[in-house]
Motif scaffolding. Structure first.
Motif, PDB file in Angstrom:
ATOM      1  N   LYS A 189       1.077  -0.852  -0.023  1.00 50.60           N
ATOM      2  CA  LYS A 189      -0.027   0.084  -0.362  1.00 50.60           C
ATOM      3  C   LYS A 189       1.060   1.452   0.057  1.00 50.60           C
ATOM      4  N   ARG A 190       2.173   1.200   0.987  1.00 51.19           N
ATOM      5  CA  ARG A 190       2.954   2.521   0.648  1.00 51.19           C
ATOM      6  C   ARG A 190       3.380   2.636  -0.742  1.00 51.19           C
ATOM      7  N   ARG A 241       0.872   4.485  -2.812  1.00 49.89           N
ATOM      8  CA  ARG A 241       0.869   5.374  -2.668  1.00 49.89           C
ATOM      9  C   ARG A 241       1.939   6.539  -3.349  1.00 49.89           C
ATOM     10  N   SER A 272       1.726   7.301  -6.866  1.00 48.52           N
ATOM     11  CA  SER A 272       0.884   7.813  -6.951  1.00 48.52           C
ATOM     12  C   SER A 272       1.658   9.342  -7.030  1.00 48.52           C
ATOM     13  N   TYR A 273       2.339   9.454  -5.658  1.00 45.61           N
ATOM     14  CA  TYR A 273       2.842  10.755  -5.200  1.00 45.61           C
ATOM     15  C   TYR A 273       3.425  10.914  -6.402  1.00 45.61           C
ATOM     16  N   HIS A 277       5.318  15.037  -7.171  1.00 44.75           N
ATOM     17  CA  HIS A 277       5.265  15.582  -6.150  1.00 44.75           C
ATOM     18  C   HIS A 277       6.258  15.451  -5.591  1.00 44.75           C
ATOM     19  N   GLY A 303       3.842  15.636   0.716  1.00 47.06           N
ATOM     20  CA  GLY A 303       3.222  14.495   1.167  1.00 47.06           C
ATOM     21  C   GLY A 303       2.147  15.693   1.897  1.00 47.06           C
ATOM     22  N   SER A 304       1.406  15.596   2.283  1.00 50.50           N
ATOM     23  CA  SER A 304       0.059  15.780   3.282  1.00 50.50           C
ATOM     24  C   SER A 304       0.074  16.786   3.890  1.00 50.50           C
ATOM     25  N   CYS A 308       8.785   4.348   3.381  1.00 48.79           N
ATOM     26  CA  CYS A 308       7.929   5.271   3.779  1.00 48.79           C
ATOM     27  C   CYS A 308       6.833   5.508   2.257  1.00 48.79           C
ATOM     28  N   LYS A 309       5.748   6.217   1.745  1.00 48.93           N
ATOM     29  CA  LYS A 309       5.369   6.622   0.576  1.00 48.93           C
ATOM     30  C   LYS A 309       6.611   7.894  -0.205  1.00 48.93           C
ATOM     31  N   HIS A 310       6.598   8.289   0.290  1.00 46.08           N
ATOM     32  CA  HIS A 310       7.848   9.409   0.468  1.00 46.08           C
ATOM     33  C   HIS A 310       8.753   9.150  -1.134  1.00 46.08           C
TER      34      HIS A 310
END
Length: 257
Positions: A66-67, A70, A73-74, A79, A96-97, A169-171
């Protein structure tokens, strides 16, 4: 993203061991007929075998799908800001968010001197290797020379200023996906990550190739003729006396014994 987000972009500081790449646009979509699986659906981050090998190392080493999704997607949404590549390190700010972007880095172990020596020897072994590198291609045979140019599933070490302790992490995943596009366009980015700059490598390859050509030409030359040093030939010396002449035969038709 905020209009005045921090950026790693500093082209004025770039040099042989530092390269800065501006933020990349959205990656191209995968053709509908490519038959991509659900895990790899979406835009294509690499078209070359070495770029895809980087993506494979990221995805096979990830602990949370899942990460990873994401992060894709970023990356697709832009991003990831400017990316800076130095030996053993990729850095960028990733939005990020939260309003403030996160500082992200991905580490990769550099090669030692023995590893680079093996790589250079393999690169000059075939004439096509150097030509391929100049054309921004990485031959498969060169990557299989026994030197770990491409990372394995656990070789990428992500670090992020966000509170998420995922691996990655997603970043960090977003940065890795965008880095694959840089490697895809120029394999010298991968070689810089492993510790050597483009100009240094090309100079070393040029020297080794010239030495190899000189040895090959020397092997094809005929063996030198035996000779005498001029100082020995011109040195004053006394010759031994000539032998006594043979006696005259008693009869003309009989030669001497």
């Amino acid at each position: 993203p905020p209009q005045h987000a921090p950026s790693m972009a500093a082209p004025g500081r770039d040099g042989e061991l530092r390269r800065t790449f501006p933020a990349l646009p959205a990656p191209p979509p995968v053709p509908a007929a490519s038959g991509a699986s659900d895990a790899s659906a979406g835009p294509r981050f690499a078209a070359t075998w070495w770029g895809n090998a980087w993506v494979t190392a990221l995805e096979e080493g990830a602990l949370d799908a899942k990460r990873l999704a994401r992060g894709r997607s970023y990356a697709e949404q832009g991003h990831v800001d400017a990316i800076t590549v130095t030996p053993g390190l990729v850095l960028a700010y990733v939005q990020g968010s939260r309003p403030r972007p996160y500082r992200v880095q991905v580490r990769l172990r550099t090669l030692d001197d023995a590893g680079w020596a093996r790589f250079l020897d393999a690169a000059v072994e075939r004439p096509g290797h150097i030509a391929a590198l100049l054309d921004k291609e990485l031959p498969q045979s060169l990557a299989d020379c026994g030197v770990p140019l491409l990372p394995g599933p656990r070789d990428l070490e992500p670090h992020c200023s966000c509170p998420d302790r995922g691996h990655p992490c997603k970043h960090a995943a977003a940065l890795c996906y965008q880095t694959a596009r840089l490697l895809d366009a120029d394999p010298f980015v991968l070689l810089l990550l492993r510790g050597r700059g483009e100009r240094e490598l090309l100079d070393a390859l040029s020297r080794l190739n010239a030495a190899r050509a000189a040895r090959a030409a020397q092997d094809q030359e005929p063996a030198p003729l035996p000779g005498v040093r001029a100082t020995e030939a011109l040195a004053e010396r006394r010759l031994p006396p000539l032998p006594q002449p043979l006696p005259v035969p008693p009869h003309p038709e009989q030669p001497p014994v």
